[in-house]
Design an enzyme around this catalytic site. Structure first.
Site, PDB file in Angstrom:
ATOM      1  N   GLY A  11       0.787  -1.239   0.000  1.00 45.49           N
ATOM      2  CA  GLY A  11       0.000   0.000   0.000  1.00 45.49           C
ATOM      3  C   GLY A  11       0.811   1.278   0.000  1.00 45.49           C
ATOM      4  CG  ASN A  13       1.579   3.201  -5.776  1.00 48.05           C
ATOM      5  OD1 ASN A  13       1.964   4.217  -6.360  1.00 48.05           O
ATOM      6  ND2 ASN A  13       2.192   2.029  -5.885  1.00 48.05           N
ATOM      7  CE  LYS A  64     -12.514 -12.139 -11.583  1.00 46.88           C
ATOM      8  NZ  LYS A  64     -11.538 -12.389 -12.642  1.00 46.88           N
ATOM      9  CG  MET A  89      -1.262  -8.347  -6.687  1.00 46.37           C
ATOM     10  SD  MET A  89      -0.713  -7.702  -8.301  1.00 46.37           S
ATOM     11  CE  MET A  89       0.675  -6.686  -7.835  1.00 46.37           C
ATOM     12  NE  ARG A  90      -8.985 -11.316  -5.631  1.00 45.73           N
ATOM     13  CZ  ARG A  90      -8.922 -12.649  -5.519  1.00 45.73           C
ATOM     14  NH1 ARG A  90      -9.676 -13.407  -6.251  1.00 45.73           N
ATOM     15  NH2 ARG A  90      -8.107 -13.199  -4.648  1.00 45.73           N
ATOM     16  CG  ASN A 106      -3.548  -1.157 -12.879  1.00 49.48           C
ATOM     17  OD1 ASN A 106      -3.390  -1.307 -11.658  1.00 49.48           O
ATOM     18  ND2 ASN A 106      -2.873  -1.865 -13.757  1.00 49.48           N
ATOM     19  CG  HIS A 108       2.227  -2.272 -15.399  1.00 46.48           C
ATOM     20  ND1 HIS A 108       2.005  -3.469 -14.752  1.00 46.48           N
ATOM     21  CD2 HIS A 108       3.253  -2.484 -16.261  1.00 46.48           C
ATOM     22  CE1 HIS A 108       2.855  -4.373 -15.227  1.00 46.48           C
ATOM     23  NE2 HIS A 108       3.618  -3.799 -16.135  1.00 46.48           N
TER      24      HIS A 108
HETATM   25  C1  GAR Z   1       3.167  -1.204  -7.479  1.00 48.56           C
HETATM   26  O1  GAR Z   1       4.502  -1.179  -7.868  1.00 48.56           O
HETATM   27  C2  GAR Z   1       2.266  -1.320  -8.688  1.00 48.56           C
HETATM   28  O2  GAR Z   1       2.768  -0.664  -9.807  1.00 48.56           O
HETATM   29  C3  GAR Z   1       2.238  -2.812  -8.913  1.00 48.56           C
HETATM   30  O3  GAR Z   1       2.107  -3.332  -7.625  1.00 48.56           O
HETATM   31  C4  GAR Z   1       2.841  -2.500  -6.711  1.00 48.56           C
HETATM   32  C5  GAR Z   1       1.996  -2.251  -5.491  1.00 48.56           C
HETATM   33  O4  GAR Z   1       2.749  -1.614  -4.491  1.00 48.56           O
HETATM   34  N1  GAR Z   1       1.155  -3.206  -9.762  1.00 48.56           N
HETATM   35  C6  GAR Z   1       1.282  -4.096 -10.752  1.00 48.56           C
HETATM   36  O5  GAR Z   1       2.307  -4.714 -10.974  1.00 48.56           O
HETATM   37  C7  GAR Z   1       0.038  -4.268 -11.598  1.00 48.56           C
HETATM   38  N2  GAR Z   1       0.286  -5.058 -12.751  1.00 48.56           N
HETATM   39  P1  GAR Z   1       2.060  -0.912  -3.244  1.00 48.56           P
HETATM   40  O6  GAR Z   1       1.126  -1.949  -2.622  1.00 48.56           O
HETATM   41  O7  GAR Z   1       3.213  -0.591  -2.340  1.00 48.56           O
HETATM   42  O8  GAR Z   1       1.334   0.285  -3.741  1.00 48.56           O
END
Ligand code: GAR
Length: 200
Positions: A11, A13, A64, A89-90, A106, A108
């Protein structure tokens, strides 16, 4: 505007979004944090910031669509206008995506369309690219695919370690995501097919 953040893990972000709101850099009401993982550190961050949280256990639902119906109930109750996926992650079904068309974004940790999936930073590093970066995009029916809102590139320096690259990518994410959310909440994003125009 009421927004919801969906997380499955650390978390960071989410924390960057919370901080941007606190500092007045982002005028949004973070009304709900949703997680599919009861142990997600993101839930602790949200509770600490006194934000409403909900853990929805996917194992409790036969299919789902039942899981997503529950999710929708919470989103409707909080009158959510933007869903922010932050390490969620879903994969959301196309029915869910259609219901919230152009209202889900989203982040990435690579320059899409390269290195989709859940290990974007490592995949780019292992591939040996000289430039990688971060992408924020609208979510459509395909994974890591929808129209791109913002991208920021980053050079991979000679001899840089994966850990150092990860730290740099996350630093970019933490600036880029609040900025993309700000543009959305201020009505500055105009979608035309795959193109997202940023209005001034
Ligand atoms: C982040 O780096 C995000 O870009 C990635 O998961 C991480 C979550 O970090 N997302 C993906 O790879 C989506 N395909 P966080 O929980 O510390 O925000």
């Amino acid at each position: 505007m009421n927004i919801a953040v969906f997380c499955s893990g650390n978390g960071t972000n989410l924390q960057a979004i919370i901080n941007a709101i606190k500092k007045g850099k982002l005028a949004a009401d973070l009304a709900l944090v949703v997680s599919d993982n009861s142990q997600a550190y993101a839930l602790k961050r949200a509770r600490r910031a006194k934000i409403k949280t909900v853990f929805i256990d996917p194992a409790q639902f036969r299919v789902k669509s039942d899981f997503e119906a529950k999710l929708t109930e919470y989103l409707m109750a909080e009158r959510i206008s933007l869903i922010v996926l932050a390490g969620f992650m879903r994969i959301l079904s196309s029915e869910f995506v259609m219901k919230f068309r152009n209202k889900i974004i989203n982040i990435h940790p690579a320059l899409l369309p390269s290195f989709k999936g859940s290990h974007g930073i490592k995949d780019a590093f292992d591939y040996g690219v000289k430039v990688t970066g971060v992408t924020v995009h609208f979510v459509d029916e395909k994974m890591d695919h929808g129209p791109i809102i913002l991208q920021q590139a980053l050079k991979i320096e000679e001899g840089q370690t994966l850990e150092a690259l990860e730290a740099k990518i996350h630093k970019i994410e933490h600036k880029l995501y609040p900025e993309a959310i700000r543009l959305f909440t201020e009505g500055k994003l105009e979608i035309n097919g795959r193109k997202v125009k940023i209005l001034s």
